[in-house]
Design a protein around this motif. Structure first.
Motif, mmCIF file in Angstrom:
data_model
loop_
_atom_site.group_PDB
_atom_site.id
_atom_site.type_symbol
_atom_site.label_atom_id
_atom_site.label_comp_id
_atom_site.label_asym_id
_atom_site.label_seq_id
_atom_site.Cartn_x
_atom_site.Cartn_y
_atom_site.Cartn_z
ATOM 1 N N ASP A 148 0.832 -1.198 0.000
ATOM 2 C CA ASP A 148 0.000 0.000 0.000
ATOM 3 C C ASP A 148 0.873 1.256 0.000
ATOM 4 O O ASP A 148 0.576 2.249 0.671
ATOM 5 C CB ASP A 148 -0.974 0.011 1.181
ATOM 6 N N ALA A 149 1.974 1.185 -0.748
ATOM 7 C CA ALA A 149 2.899 2.321 -0.881
ATOM 8 C C ALA A 149 2.647 3.021 -2.221
ATOM 9 O O ALA A 149 2.093 2.423 -3.153
ATOM 10 C CB ALA A 149 4.345 1.822 -0.819
ATOM 11 N N ASN A 150 3.047 4.255 -2.290
ATOM 12 C CA ASN A 150 2.944 4.994 -3.549
ATOM 13 C C ASN A 150 3.807 4.348 -4.614
ATOM 14 O O ASN A 150 4.936 3.910 -4.327
ATOM 15 C CB ASN A 150 3.354 6.450 -3.364
ATOM 16 N N ARG A 151 3.291 4.285 -5.826
ATOM 17 C CA ARG A 151 4.031 3.721 -6.956
ATOM 18 C C ARG A 151 4.383 4.836 -7.921
ATOM 19 O O ARG A 151 3.537 5.645 -8.284
ATOM 20 C CB ARG A 151 3.191 2.650 -7.655
ATOM 21 N N PRO A 152 5.655 4.879 -8.338
ATOM 22 C CA PRO A 152 6.067 5.944 -9.257
ATOM 23 C C PRO A 152 5.533 5.701 -10.665
ATOM 24 O O PRO A 152 5.243 4.566 -11.047
ATOM 25 C CB PRO A 152 7.586 5.856 -9.229
ATOM 26 N N ARG A 153 5.433 6.765 -11.417
ATOM 27 C CA ARG A 153 5.078 6.661 -12.837
ATOM 28 C C ARG A 153 6.321 6.225 -13.604
ATOM 29 O O ARG A 153 7.286 6.965 -13.665
ATOM 30 C CB ARG A 153 4.624 8.020 -13.384
ATOM 31 N N VAL A 154 6.298 5.030 -14.131
ATOM 32 C CA VAL A 154 7.437 4.569 -14.925
ATOM 33 C C VAL A 154 7.231 4.823 -16.413
ATOM 34 O O VAL A 154 8.159 4.719 -17.198
ATOM 35 C CB VAL A 154 7.773 3.084 -14.677
ATOM 36 N N TRP A 155 6.027 5.159 -16.800
ATOM 37 C CA TRP A 155 5.719 5.431 -18.203
ATOM 38 C C TRP A 155 5.650 6.927 -18.434
ATOM 39 O O TRP A 155 4.643 7.489 -18.767
ATOM 40 C CB TRP A 155 4.423 4.744 -18.631
ATOM 41 N N ASP A 156 6.777 7.584 -18.212
ATOM 42 C CA ASP A 156 6.843 9.037 -18.397
ATOM 43 C C ASP A 156 7.260 9.398 -19.806
ATOM 44 O O ASP A 156 7.584 8.591 -20.619
ATOM 45 C CB ASP A 156 7.788 9.649 -17.371
#
Length: 156
Positions: A148-156
């Motif tokens: 339940d942690a924040n997930r980064p945007r890897v599709w930038d």
């Protein structure tokens, strides 16, 4: 842009995105794992970095290694930044090695890993290394979801 350049861009882009995910692991969740059989989040980061080191040596030796002495072995697990700092020179050597190959060598050099079931061209092997890291990055994204942690945007 030739094939070697494309493989280098791919390797750098995979690592850039992996680092975004790795740095998103909350410090208090570095040792979290989904079950007792799984690697912890930090163990998986190390696994990817250590595997790149192994693959680099396997390429240099044109096959699997009968003796492998890992510089990562017996290091304490501290942080993602510690792992990245330790692995940086090995990663740069790996990228430099890739950049030193010719396009012709991507198809003519054979990496014999018949002990684990395959012989592949250098180009194929280099793409498999990137795939390995990408798979584990996807696993860590799932870890982050489960934590339940924040997930980064890897599709930038």
């Amino acid at each position: 842009m030739n094939a070697v350049d494309i493989i280098l861009v791919n390797a750098k882009e995979i690592r850039r995105r992996s680092v975004k995910v790795w740095e998103a692991i909350p410090e208090n969740k570095l040792h979290w794992k989904p079950d007792s059989e799984a690697m912890s989040a930090l163990e998986m980061v190390r696994h990817v970095l250590e595997s790149e080191y192994y693959y680099h040596l396997a390429i240099v030796n044109r096959g699997s290694l009968t003796e492998f002495h890992s510089p990562f072995e017996n290091r304490p697990f501290r942080s993602v930044q510690d792992e990245l700092a330790f692995a940086d020179s090995y990663h740069q050597e790996f990228l430099n090695m890739i950049g030193g190959f010719s396009e012709e060598e991507l198809t003519t050099i054979q990496i014999d890993r018949s002990d684990v079931g395959y012989v592949r061209s250098l180009g194929d092997m280099l793409m498999r290394i990137g795939y390995h890291e990408s798979v584990h990055t996807g696993q860590l994204l799932q870890y982050l979801r489960s934590m339940d942690a924040n997930r980064p945007r890897v599709w930038d």
